[in-house]
Design an enzyme around this catalytic site. Sequence first.
Site, PDB file in Angstrom:
ATOM      1  N   GLU A  84       1.767 -84.512  82.814  1.00  0.00           N
ATOM      2  CA  GLU A  84       2.831 -83.729  81.926  1.00  0.00           C
ATOM      3  C   GLU A  84       2.141 -83.410  80.845  1.00  0.00           C
ATOM      4  O   GLU A  84       1.113 -84.026  80.281  1.00  0.00           O
ATOM      5  CB  GLU A  84       3.832 -84.613  81.556  1.00  0.00           C
ATOM      6  CG  GLU A  84       5.001 -85.264  82.529  1.00  0.00           C
ATOM      7  CD  GLU A  84       5.587 -86.618  82.089  1.00  0.00           C
ATOM      8  OE1 GLU A  84       6.389 -86.990  83.080  1.00  0.00           O
ATOM      9  OE2 GLU A  84       5.398 -86.953  80.866  1.00  0.00           O
ATOM     10  N   TYR A  96      -5.587 -77.000  82.859  1.00  0.00           N
ATOM     11  CA  TYR A  96      -5.000 -77.605  84.274  1.00  0.00           C
ATOM     12  C   TYR A  96      -4.667 -76.571  85.228  1.00  0.00           C
ATOM     13  O   TYR A  96      -5.066 -76.780  86.450  1.00  0.00           O
ATOM     14  CB  TYR A  96      -3.424 -78.463  84.180  1.00  0.00           C
ATOM     15  CG  TYR A  96      -3.624 -79.505  83.233  1.00  0.00           C
ATOM     16  CD1 TYR A  96      -4.860 -80.228  83.035  1.00  0.00           C
ATOM     17  CD2 TYR A  96      -2.814 -79.523  81.868  1.00  0.00           C
ATOM     18  CE1 TYR A  96      -5.015 -81.270  82.104  1.00  0.00           C
ATOM     19  CE2 TYR A  96      -2.995 -80.672  80.904  1.00  0.00           C
ATOM     20  CZ  TYR A  96      -4.092 -81.573  81.156  1.00  0.00           C
ATOM     21  OH  TYR A  96      -4.380 -82.363  80.147  1.00  0.00           O
TER      22      TYR A  96
HETATM   23  C1  LIG Z   1      -6.929 -79.958  75.992  1.00  0.00           C
HETATM   24  C2  LIG Z   1      -8.149 -80.561  75.762  1.00  0.00           C
HETATM   25  C3  LIG Z   1      -8.183 -81.758  76.353  1.00  0.00           C
HETATM   26  C4  LIG Z   1      -9.180 -79.720  76.455  1.00  0.00           C
HETATM   27  O1  LIG Z   1     -10.499 -80.217  76.249  1.00  0.00           O
HETATM   28  P1  LIG Z   1     -11.917 -79.549  75.626  1.00  0.00           P
HETATM   29  O2  LIG Z   1     -13.155 -79.961  75.854  1.00  0.00           O
HETATM   30  O3  LIG Z   1     -11.442 -78.937  74.430  1.00  0.00           O
HETATM   31  O4  LIG Z   1     -11.908 -78.300  76.689  1.00  0.00           O
HETATM   32  P2  LIG Z   1     -13.122 -77.627  77.483  1.00  0.00           P
HETATM   33  O5  LIG Z   1     -14.316 -77.229  76.598  1.00  0.00           O
HETATM   34  O6  LIG Z   1     -13.301 -78.561  78.696  1.00  0.00           O
HETATM   35  O7  LIG Z   1     -12.225 -76.234  78.176  1.00  0.00           O
HETATM   36  C5  LIG Z   1     -11.696 -76.146  79.453  1.00  0.00           C
HETATM   37  C6  LIG Z   1     -10.379 -75.144  79.498  1.00  0.00           C
HETATM   38  O8  LIG Z   1      -9.495 -75.299  78.652  1.00  0.00           O
HETATM   39  C7  LIG Z   1      -8.911 -74.291  78.191  1.00  0.00           C
HETATM   40  N1  LIG Z   1      -9.197 -74.177  76.701  1.00  0.00           N
HETATM   41  C8  LIG Z   1      -9.955 -75.170  75.967  1.00  0.00           C
HETATM   42  N2  LIG Z   1      -9.632 -74.680  74.569  1.00  0.00           N
HETATM   43  C9  LIG Z   1      -8.944 -73.594  74.461  1.00  0.00           C
HETATM   44  C10 LIG Z   1      -8.246 -73.121  73.400  1.00  0.00           C
HETATM   45  N3  LIG Z   1      -8.863 -73.325  72.122  1.00  0.00           N
HETATM   46  N4  LIG Z   1      -7.499 -71.997  73.704  1.00  0.00           N
HETATM   47  C11 LIG Z   1      -7.204 -71.759  75.061  1.00  0.00           C
HETATM   48  N5  LIG Z   1      -7.659 -72.562  76.188  1.00  0.00           N
HETATM   49  C12 LIG Z   1      -8.503 -73.565  75.842  1.00  0.00           C
HETATM   50  C13 LIG Z   1      -9.645 -73.154  78.793  1.00  0.00           C
HETATM   51  O9  LIG Z   1      -9.253 -72.676  79.967  1.00  0.00           O
HETATM   52  C14 LIG Z   1     -11.023 -73.785  79.000  1.00  0.00           C
HETATM   53  O10 LIG Z   1     -11.850 -73.042  79.855  1.00  0.00           O
HETATM   54  P3  LIG Z   1     -12.852 -71.959  79.610  1.00  0.00           P
HETATM   55  O11 LIG Z   1     -13.953 -72.650  78.773  1.00  0.00           O
HETATM   56  O12 LIG Z   1     -13.734 -71.810  81.060  1.00  0.00           O
HETATM   57  O13 LIG Z   1     -12.114 -71.096  79.203  1.00  0.00           O
HETATM   58  C15 LIG Z   1      -8.546 -80.821  74.271  1.00  0.00           C
HETATM   59  O14 LIG Z   1      -8.734 -79.579  73.808  1.00  0.00           O
HETATM   60  C16 LIG Z   1      -7.668 -81.807  73.698  1.00  0.00           C
HETATM   61  O15 LIG Z   1      -7.885 -83.039  73.812  1.00  0.00           O
HETATM   62  N6  LIG Z   1      -6.728 -81.433  72.999  1.00  0.00           N
HETATM   63  C17 LIG Z   1      -5.680 -82.214  72.204  1.00  0.00           C
HETATM   64  C18 LIG Z   1      -5.077 -83.280  73.181  1.00  0.00           C
HETATM   65  C19 LIG Z   1      -4.282 -82.557  74.240  1.00  0.00           C
HETATM   66  O16 LIG Z   1      -3.615 -81.565  74.094  1.00  0.00           O
HETATM   67  N7  LIG Z   1      -4.600 -83.179  75.382  1.00  0.00           N
HETATM   68  C20 LIG Z   1      -4.051 -82.720  76.579  1.00  0.00           C
HETATM   69  C21 LIG Z   1      -2.526 -83.479  76.621  1.00  0.00           C
HETATM   70  S1  LIG Z   1      -1.790 -83.023  78.149  1.00  0.00           S
END
Ligand SMILES: CC(C)(COP(=O)(O)OP(=O)(O)OC[C@H]1O[C@@H](n2cnc3c(N)ncnc32)[C@H](O)[C@@H]1OP(=O)(O)O)[C@@H](O)C(=O)NCCC(=O)NCCS
Length: 129
Positions: A84, A96
């Site tokens: 979710e 996702y």
């Molecule tokens: C969402 C989260 C888990 C992603 O992890 P991350 O290590 O920052 O992301 P990654 O560097 O692995 O990026 C993976 C993909 O996420 C998306 N993404 C990451 N940051 C983004 C941003 N600021 N805006 C849009 N897309 C983004 C992109 O699709 C990216 O792929 P790409 O690099 O090929 O464009 C992280 O930002 C986080 O912990 N956020 C706060 C908590 C949260 O929202 N958790 C998920 C709850 S369901």
Amino acid sequence: MAQIYAAAFPDMRPWSAAEIADLLCNPMIEAITGDDAFGLTQTIAGESELLTLAVHPGAQGKGTGRALLREWLGKNGVQVAFLEVAADNTAAIALYHSTGFAQEGLRPAYYPRKNAPPADAILMRRQLP
Ligand SMILES: CC(C)(COP(=O)(O)OP(=O)(O)OC[C@H]1O[C@@H](n2cnc3c(N)ncnc32)[C@H](O)[C@@H]1OP(=O)(O)O)[C@@H](O)C(=O)NCCC(=O)NCCS
């Protein structure tokens, strides 16, 4: 993990270290961990749910979230993965979608927010080979 969670989800009720430790006593719940990041999954009879995924803000955008997701989806015995996510969490939804998840449902006003109206939850699912 509690510190990473609180930093990654500043608008949500924090999870205490004791709550996380309690969850990890459940043999169906597993942690996947990376630098300044973790995820918790619960797997029952081949169906695995991502309970949370949190990358510390200082470590975001460097591929860690994608790597943790890949580790989860590569685990033996996972046939269906689901999760979710808040409807306004565009970064997580993009991650996702790009890993093969598709929307399966919507829970209106599901996530309470500290200083804002509750956010809808999008339910996503991916069938694994
Ligand atoms: C969402 C989260 C888990 C992603 O992890 P991350 O290590 O920052 O992301 P990654 O560097 O692995 O990026 C993976 C993909 O996420 C998306 N993404 C990451 N940051 C983004 C941003 N600021 N805006 C849009 N897309 C983004 C992109 O699709 C990216 O792929 P790409 O690099 O090929 O464009 C992280 O930002 C986080 O912990 N956020 C706060 C908590 C949260 O929202 N958790 C998920 C709850 S369901």
